[in-house]
Motif scaffolding. Structure first.
Motif, PDB file in Angstrom:
ATOM      1  N   HIS A  91      -0.714  -0.903  -0.723  1.00 48.02           N
ATOM      2  CA  HIS A  91      -1.902  -0.443  -1.347  1.00 48.02           C
ATOM      3  C   HIS A  91      -1.622   0.577  -2.280  1.00 48.02           C
ATOM      4  O   HIS A  91      -0.746   1.505  -2.458  1.00 48.02           O
ATOM      5  N   TYR A  97      -3.229   1.029  12.073  1.00 50.91           N
ATOM      6  CA  TYR A  97      -3.387  -0.156  12.663  1.00 50.91           C
ATOM      7  C   TYR A  97      -3.584  -0.001  14.141  1.00 50.91           C
ATOM      8  O   TYR A  97      -2.843   0.640  14.853  1.00 50.91           O
ATOM      9  N   HIS A 135       2.700  -6.556   1.774  1.00 49.04           N
ATOM     10  CA  HIS A 135       1.668  -6.004   0.679  1.00 49.04           C
ATOM     11  C   HIS A 135       2.018  -4.408   0.762  1.00 49.04           C
ATOM     12  O   HIS A 135       2.381  -3.892   1.767  1.00 49.04           O
ATOM     13  N   GLU A 151      -3.587   2.811   5.908  1.00 56.58           N
ATOM     14  CA  GLU A 151      -4.042   1.784   6.907  1.00 56.58           C
ATOM     15  C   GLU A 151      -3.639   2.429   8.230  1.00 56.58           C
ATOM     16  O   GLU A 151      -2.547   2.933   8.590  1.00 56.58           O
TER      17      GLU A 151
HETATM   18 ZN    ZN Z   1      -3.601  -3.660   3.807  1.00 61.16          ZN
END
Ligand code: ZN
Length: 146
Positions: free
Chosen positions: A66, A73, A64, A71
């Motif tokens: 965005h 992690y 995916h 993001e």
């Molecule tokens: Zn995500």
């Protein structure tokens, strides 16, 4: 959740090993076991946070991107791998990986141990003050024995 007050809030999600008790299922055909979003419970206004557990030899079965949020992690326990734009990067306890909006991503646990990680979403390019430049000292006495 406890202490959901005007200026602070708290969520306890329990031990890492029990994260698998959570399921994120936004639709009948989309279900992720071991994922717990906490933005709503915490009342966050500028970030989304999810706690994640991938059992041994499991993966999120899609890639995916965005639209607005980068993001972050954070590897917490065990290890796994992140697929990023055609490359594979290891993530483990102590790892921190930023993933920009346009990166195509997927994550897996290719080991025989549990893999726990946290994902923080924030609006890309939204941070104006970092490190300690946004904070300031409040010159007021306080007492731990309240
Ligand atoms: Zn995500």
């Amino acid at each position: 959740m406890i202490n959901n007050k005007r200026n602070y809030s708290k969520v306890d999600v329990g031990n890492w090993d029990n994260l698998g008790e959570n399921t994120y299922q936004p639709s009948p055909t989309f279900k992720v076991v071991g994922k717990k979003f906490i933005r709503d419970e915490l009342g966050l206004t500028g970030a989304e946070i999810s706690y994640n557990l991938l059992e041994a030899n499991t993966q999120i079965p899609f890639t995916h991107k965005h639209r607005e949020n980068e993001e972050i992690y954070l590897g917490i326990k065990g290890q796994g791998q992140i697929f990023l734009d055609g490359t594979i990067t290891d993530i483990r306890e102590g790892s921190c990986i930023r993933v920009g909006t346009d990166a195509e991503r997927a994550i897996r646990n290719h080991t025989s141990e549990l893999f726990v990680f946290i994902v923080i979403q924030v609006k890309q390019n939204s941070m104006e003050k970092g490190k300690t430049s946004d904070g300031y000292v409040v010159n007021k006495e306080f007492d731990w024995n309240i």
